[in-house]
Design an enzyme around this catalytic site. Structure first.
Site, PDB file in Angstrom:
ATOM      1  N   ASP A  33      -1.950   8.684  10.612  1.00 26.86           N
ATOM      2  CA  ASP A  33      -2.739   8.083   9.530  1.00 26.86           C
ATOM      3  C   ASP A  33      -4.006   7.421  10.067  1.00 26.86           C
ATOM      4  O   ASP A  33      -3.980   6.752  11.101  1.00 26.86           O
ATOM      5  CB  ASP A  33      -1.862   7.026   8.835  1.00 26.86           C
ATOM      6  CG  ASP A  33      -2.547   6.394   7.637  1.00 26.86           C
ATOM      7  OD1 ASP A  33      -2.808   7.134   6.664  1.00 26.86           O
ATOM      8  OD2 ASP A  33      -2.815   5.177   7.652  1.00 26.86           O
ATOM      9  N   HIS A  67      -1.680  11.951  -2.400  1.00 26.08           N
ATOM     10  CA  HIS A  67      -1.428  10.625  -2.971  1.00 26.08           C
ATOM     11  C   HIS A  67      -2.681   9.755  -3.019  1.00 26.08           C
ATOM     12  O   HIS A  67      -2.682   8.727  -3.674  1.00 26.08           O
ATOM     13  CB  HIS A  67      -0.324   9.924  -2.170  1.00 26.08           C
ATOM     14  CG  HIS A  67      -0.782   9.536  -0.797  1.00 26.08           C
ATOM     15  ND1 HIS A  67      -1.079  10.478   0.180  1.00 26.08           N
ATOM     16  CD2 HIS A  67      -1.030   8.330  -0.246  1.00 26.08           C
ATOM     17  CE1 HIS A  67      -1.480   9.845   1.266  1.00 26.08           C
ATOM     18  NE2 HIS A  67      -1.454   8.543   1.042  1.00 26.08           N
ATOM     19  N   ASP A  68      -3.724  10.149  -2.295  1.00 26.41           N
ATOM     20  CA  ASP A  68      -4.965   9.371  -2.266  1.00 26.41           C
ATOM     21  C   ASP A  68      -5.966   9.913  -3.283  1.00 26.41           C
ATOM     22  O   ASP A  68      -5.736  10.926  -3.938  1.00 26.41           O
ATOM     23  CB  ASP A  68      -5.590   9.412  -0.865  1.00 26.41           C
ATOM     24  CG  ASP A  68      -4.892   8.481   0.115  1.00 26.41           C
ATOM     25  OD1 ASP A  68      -4.341   7.449  -0.326  1.00 26.41           O
ATOM     26  OD2 ASP A  68      -4.903   8.786   1.320  1.00 26.41           O
ATOM     27  N   GLU A 123      -4.953  12.790  10.136  1.00 25.55           N
ATOM     28  CA  GLU A 123      -5.504  12.425   8.836  1.00 25.55           C
ATOM     29  C   GLU A 123      -6.783  11.673   9.121  1.00 25.55           C
ATOM     30  O   GLU A 123      -6.782  10.495   9.457  1.00 25.55           O
ATOM     31  CB  GLU A 123      -4.526  11.560   8.032  1.00 25.55           C
ATOM     32  CG  GLU A 123      -4.938  11.418   6.581  1.00 25.55           C
ATOM     33  CD  GLU A 123      -5.501  10.052   6.213  1.00 25.55           C
ATOM     34  OE1 GLU A 123      -5.911   9.881   5.061  1.00 25.55           O
ATOM     35  OE2 GLU A 123      -5.544   9.139   7.065  1.00 25.55           O
ATOM     36  N   HIS A 149      -2.665   0.509  12.157  1.00 26.06           N
ATOM     37  CA  HIS A 149      -2.408  -0.876  11.752  1.00 26.06           C
ATOM     38  C   HIS A 149      -0.926  -1.092  11.507  1.00 26.06           C
ATOM     39  O   HIS A 149      -0.169  -0.134  11.329  1.00 26.06           O
ATOM     40  CB  HIS A 149      -3.204  -1.215  10.490  1.00 26.06           C
ATOM     41  CG  HIS A 149      -3.156  -0.140   9.437  1.00 26.06           C
ATOM     42  ND1 HIS A 149      -4.109   0.848   9.344  1.00 26.06           N
ATOM     43  CD2 HIS A 149      -2.266   0.136   8.452  1.00 26.06           C
ATOM     44  CE1 HIS A 149      -3.819   1.665   8.356  1.00 26.06           C
ATOM     45  NE2 HIS A 149      -2.700   1.264   7.787  1.00 26.06           N
ATOM     46  N   ASP A 170       0.832  -1.208   0.000  1.00 22.91           N
ATOM     47  CA  ASP A 170       0.000   0.000   0.000  1.00 22.91           C
ATOM     48  C   ASP A 170       0.872   1.265   0.000  1.00 22.91           C
ATOM     49  O   ASP A 170       0.634   2.187   0.782  1.00 22.91           O
ATOM     50  CB  ASP A 170      -0.956  -0.024   1.203  1.00 22.91           C
ATOM     51  CG  ASP A 170      -2.020   1.074   1.132  1.00 22.91           C
ATOM     52  OD1 ASP A 170      -2.248   1.626   0.039  1.00 22.91           O
ATOM     53  OD2 ASP A 170      -2.627   1.369   2.192  1.00 22.91           O
ATOM     54  N   GLN A 185      -2.882  -5.384   6.212  1.00 21.92           N
ATOM     55  CA  GLN A 185      -2.761  -4.295   7.197  1.00 21.92           C
ATOM     56  C   GLN A 185      -3.667  -4.637   8.378  1.00 21.92           C
ATOM     57  O   GLN A 185      -4.882  -4.514   8.285  1.00 21.92           O
ATOM     58  CB  GLN A 185      -3.165  -2.957   6.566  1.00 21.92           C
ATOM     59  CG  GLN A 185      -2.164  -2.455   5.531  1.00 21.92           C
ATOM     60  CD  GLN A 185      -2.726  -1.368   4.628  1.00 21.92           C
ATOM     61  OE1 GLN A 185      -3.789  -1.533   4.030  1.00 21.92           O
ATOM     62  NE2 GLN A 185      -2.010  -0.262   4.489  1.00 21.92           N
ATOM     63  N   ARG A 202      -4.954   4.852  -7.532  1.00 22.01           N
ATOM     64  CA  ARG A 202      -4.308   5.990  -6.863  1.00 22.01           C
ATOM     65  C   ARG A 202      -2.892   6.204  -7.393  1.00 22.01           C
ATOM     66  O   ARG A 202      -2.329   7.296  -7.242  1.00 22.01           O
ATOM     67  CB  ARG A 202      -4.268   5.756  -5.337  1.00 22.01           C
ATOM     68  CG  ARG A 202      -5.644   5.875  -4.683  1.00 22.01           C
ATOM     69  CD  ARG A 202      -5.584   5.629  -3.195  1.00 22.01           C
ATOM     70  NE  ARG A 202      -5.133   4.277  -2.903  1.00 22.01           N
ATOM     71  CZ  ARG A 202      -4.799   3.838  -1.690  1.00 22.01           C
ATOM     72  NH1 ARG A 202      -4.889   4.654  -0.652  1.00 22.01           N
ATOM     73  NH2 ARG A 202      -4.398   2.604  -1.498  1.00 22.01           N
ATOM     74  N   ARG A 228       2.165  12.780  10.777  1.00 20.72           N
ATOM     75  CA  ARG A 228       0.864  12.654  10.115  1.00 20.72           C
ATOM     76  C   ARG A 228       0.251  11.370  10.648  1.00 20.72           C
ATOM     77  O   ARG A 228       0.701  10.264  10.337  1.00 20.72           O
ATOM     78  CB  ARG A 228       1.044  12.568   8.606  1.00 20.72           C
ATOM     79  CG  ARG A 228      -0.247  12.277   7.827  1.00 20.72           C
ATOM     80  CD  ARG A 228       0.096  11.961   6.386  1.00 20.72           C
ATOM     81  NE  ARG A 228      -1.045  11.661   5.546  1.00 20.72           N
ATOM     82  CZ  ARG A 228      -1.637  10.463   5.449  1.00 20.72           C
ATOM     83  NH1 ARG A 228      -1.223   9.454   6.176  1.00 20.72           N
ATOM     84  NH2 ARG A 228      -2.632  10.276   4.616  1.00 20.72           N
TER      85      ARG A 228
HETATM   86  C1  OTU Z   1      -4.800   6.535   4.521  1.00 18.05           C
HETATM   87  O1  OTU Z   1      -5.975   6.823   3.808  1.00 18.05           O
HETATM   88  C2  OTU Z   1      -3.621   6.741   3.589  1.00 18.05           C
HETATM   89  O2  OTU Z   1      -3.544   8.077   3.180  1.00 18.05           O
HETATM   90  C3  OTU Z   1      -3.746   5.778   2.435  1.00 18.05           C
HETATM   91  O3  OTU Z   1      -2.770   5.995   1.455  1.00 18.05           O
HETATM   92  C4  OTU Z   1      -3.676   4.384   2.999  1.00 18.05           C
HETATM   93  O4  OTU Z   1      -3.967   3.466   1.983  1.00 18.05           O
HETATM   94  C5  OTU Z   1      -4.650   4.154   4.145  1.00 18.05           C
HETATM   95  O5  OTU Z   1      -4.740   5.227   5.056  1.00 18.05           O
HETATM   96  C6  OTU Z   1      -4.214   2.963   4.950  1.00 18.05           C
HETATM   97  O6  OTU Z   1      -3.032   3.238   5.649  1.00 18.05           O
HETATM   98  O7  OTU Z   1      -9.245   6.342   5.111  1.00 18.05           O
HETATM   99  O8  OTU Z   1      -8.494   8.216   6.974  1.00 18.05           O
HETATM  100  O9  OTU Z   1      -9.893   6.317   0.344  1.00 18.05           O
HETATM  101  O10 OTU Z   1      -8.425   8.209   1.690  1.00 18.05           O
HETATM  102  O11 OTU Z   1      -7.585   4.895   2.697  1.00 18.05           O
HETATM  103  C7  OTU Z   1      -7.658   7.264   6.393  1.00 18.05           C
HETATM  104  C8  OTU Z   1      -8.515   6.177   0.395  1.00 18.05           C
HETATM  105  C9  OTU Z   1      -8.133   6.765   5.139  1.00 18.05           C
HETATM  106  C10 OTU Z   1      -7.905   6.940   1.537  1.00 18.05           C
HETATM  107  C11 OTU Z   1      -8.067   6.184   2.827  1.00 18.05           C
HETATM  108  C12 OTU Z   1      -7.305   6.856   3.942  1.00 18.05           C
END
Ligand code: OTU
Length: 613
Positions: A268, A377-378, A310, A168, A125, A236, A498, A266
């Site tokens: 995540d 990146h998303d 995030e 995760h 990922d 994950q 993506r 950040r």
């Molecule tokens: C985040 O994203 C990351 O920015 C993604 O790149 C990762 O794939 C994901 O976590 C897992 O680590 O829901 O609030 O719809 O916006 O996966 C976290 C796609 C998330 C992303 C979503 C996101």
């Protein structure tokens, strides 16, 4: 904690403890107070924090003190972020260091490097499946390279931001490996169920992040004898934050990274940290308590460090991640609603949902800010806009699905992109594609079409830069780089569009960025001008007042920043007129405007009151 600190650090630590320990204790007692020997566990946690405090390099401790004395240091209009994958931007960490002069050329003061810690072997990922938080990914460098990079960045006035993927770990992280061999303590780090009973009960109300490529939220793992919670890809594995050991380990992990010079984390997928049956297991109160506890820990051990949430969630859920004056949480949070609504406004040539988002954006506590951005990146996730897209009483789903089709190039649109994670044309999930391709540059055949695409790109950047936030540029967008289709030939990426917006920095465009005649140079030079003007106006600081001007036509967005600064943005393909009161100077071209001003399609003005040129 004081006991493990050297004498000279104790007075400072005692002050920080006095200010933050009661909060930390209350939060952790709320989360874990029911566990056997809570006091013993807390004592152990504090001792481990003390050891990390003692290990914090002197230079970083000095930075902590400077920032603690000026807690709103990151709200200045001189702050600018840039986000890149290490491998795409510099090849490796040393290559990133070699690009510091380029970052300085743009005025970047904050660099978010996408995951660079040791990632799962095989599919991972884009690095978001971490197998070790204590080692740099070998293909990107060494731990020594990381320390060297953070030092060089700091000397250049740039804070390094790293992802901290705390929801995760990869299924080849040491905890997962130990759990698979039957280690009970390691197994307890995860959420494991012997059969489908609990997973099925949870699934009734859970959403799906990757419904196509990773349906469901649980993965069957034979070695674990059951089902493991995995919100994202099956490799994950979500951590079990109901287990205090998870919290203690992850807090210490974050501080070890901070001691390597990482200044911003950040965090995540923060919305998913706590699970509760009967809910979508997002934005739960306990998730906020975990974040507040991490903040209290940072305020004790490393108060120069910033936490960035995030949480890609509906607008009304966002403010909680920035806490309140008496419940400090993250310093920064992505404003994904603002980002998505700016693209929706382009597709609709109207700003009603964007205005609704701005109306739903509350004042923030002191020393906190939104992060504004055009792309990342998303995907552009549409679901966060459901409330705003339905505010007019219409069908929100149909409206967002239309945007999703628009950016996939349907219905005669100028966009070249892909719908993400949805095969149903009537459902909206997200849209992928680079900013330039989504804004029409890839499909442009004529000079006129190129001009309009360029204006759209500048318009969206103009909003991110003038909104009142910490703006973050996404690598490649400054050079108007288009979609990258190479992922289709990489089996491990082909199913995840993506990767369209994750290109390698185009050296040719980069080299000719001073030449405004080319596509990249034209964008770059115009953007540099916006960046330069932004730095000069403290009305554009993150915490300076913002007012939505309701008297602008629907095709336009007009924002006042204080009494002396106004941005006018035309999101439509038709000219739009706005009646200015008094005389204004266009900060971008020096023109003097007075009375009714007409904006060309997708044009933007940044205006300062008076004839100041
Ligand atoms: C985040 O994203 C990351 O920015 C993604 O790149 C990762 O794939 C994901 O976590 C897992 O680590 O829901 O609030 O719809 O916006 O996966 C976290 C796609 C998330 C992303 C979503 C996101």
């Amino acid at each position: 904690m004081l006991a493990v600190l050297p004498e000279e650090l104790r007075p400072q630590a005692a002050r920080r403890l006095a200010a933050n320990e009661p909060v930390l204790r209350r939060l952790l007692a709320g989360l874990y107070g029911g566990q056997a020997d809570f006091e013993g566990w807390l004592g152990g946690l504090m001792a481990s924090l003390g050891a990390l405090y003692a290990a914090r390099p002197a230079e970083l401790r000095a930075l902590d003190e400077r920032r603690a004395a000026q807690p709103d240091w990151f709200l200045s209009q001189r702050m600018l972020g840039y986000c890149a994958y290490v491998q795409n931007f510099g090849g490796d960490l040393n290559g990133v260091a070699a690009r510091i002069p380029y970052l300085q050329e743009m005025g970047v003061s904050y660099l978010h490097l996408l995951p660079f810690l040791r990632a799962r072997a095989g599919e991972n990922d884009g690095g978001f499946a971490v197998s070790s938080f204590d080692d740099v990914e070998p293909s990107l460098g060494t731990n020594a390279d990381l320390v060297s990079l953070t030092g060089q960045l700091r000397a250049a006035g740039i804070s390094l931001c790293s992802d901290f993927i705390l929801n995760h770990v990869a299924d080849d992280h040491a905890w997962a490996i130990a759990a698979k061999t039957g280690d009970a303590a390691a197994r307890a780090m995860f959420l494991v169920y012997p059969d489908r009973e609990m997973p099925d009960r949870y699934e009734r109300t859970l959403g799906q992040v990757f419904p196509q490529v990773a349906p469901g939220n649980f993965v069957q793992v034979d070695a674990m004898g059951g089902w493991v919670w995995s919100t994202f890809y099956p490799y994950q594995w979500d951590l079990n934050y109901a287990n205090p050991a998870v919290f203690a380990e992850m807090a210490a992990t974050m501080l070890r990274l901070a001691n390597r010079g990482i200044e911003v984390f950040r965090l995540d997928s923060t919305a998913f940290l706590w699970k509760r049956e009967g809910t979508n297991s997002m934005n739960q109160p306990e998730a906020h308590q975990i974040l507040q506890a991490l903040r209290a820990i940072v305020d004790i051990v490393a108060p120069g460090v910033l936490l960035k949430a995030e949480a890609i969630v509906p607008t009304k859920e966002l403010p909680a991640y920035l806490g309140s004056a008496d419940a400090r949480e993250c310093h920064i949070a992505y404003h994904s609603s603002l980002m998505a609504a700016s693209w929706l406004a382009l597709s609709e040539q109207g700003t009603s949902a964007l205005r609704e988002v701005i109306r739903n954006t509350p004042e923030l506590p002191p020393a906190a800010t939104w992060l504004s951005y055009v792309r990342c990146h998303d995907d552009i996730g549409w679901n966060v806009l459901r409330a705003e897209a339905g505010a007019d009483g219409g069908d929100a789903n149909a409206r967002l699905a239309r945007a999703s089709r628009f950016f996939a190039g349907a219905e005669g649109s100028y966009a070249v992109g892909a719908a993400f994670q949805s095969t149903d044309p009537n459902a909206a999930h997200g849209s992928n594609g680079s900013a330039a391709s989504l804004a029409g540059l890839e499909a442009a055949n004529t000079e006129q079409e190129r001009e309009l695409a360029m204006r759209r790109l500048l318009l969206l950047h103009g909003l991110a830069l003038s909104f009142g936030a910490l703006p973050v540029l996404y690598m490649g967008d400054e050079l108007a780089m288009e979609n990258d289709y190479s992922y289709l030939h990489r089996p491990q990426h082909a199913m995840d569009s993506r990767w369209l917006q994750r290109p390698v920095l185009d050296r040719a465009r980069w080299k000719s960025r001073d030449y405004a005649g080319g596509g990249g140079g034209r964008m770059y030079q115009s953007l540099l001008r916006l960046l330069q003007v932004r730095r000069q106006h403290d009305a554009l600081a993150a915490n300076a007042p913002r007012t939505l001007l309701a008297d602008a036509p629907d095709g336009m967005l007009a924002l006042a920043r204080g009494e002396r600064f106004v941005t006018l943005m035309n999101f439509s393909g038709q000219p739009q007129t706005y009646a200015l009161q008094g005389q204004w100077t266009d900060c971008l071209d020096g023109g003097i405007l007075d009375g009714a001003v007409t904006l060309e399609p997708y044009a933007m003005h940044w205006l300062e009151r008076g004839a100041t040129a």
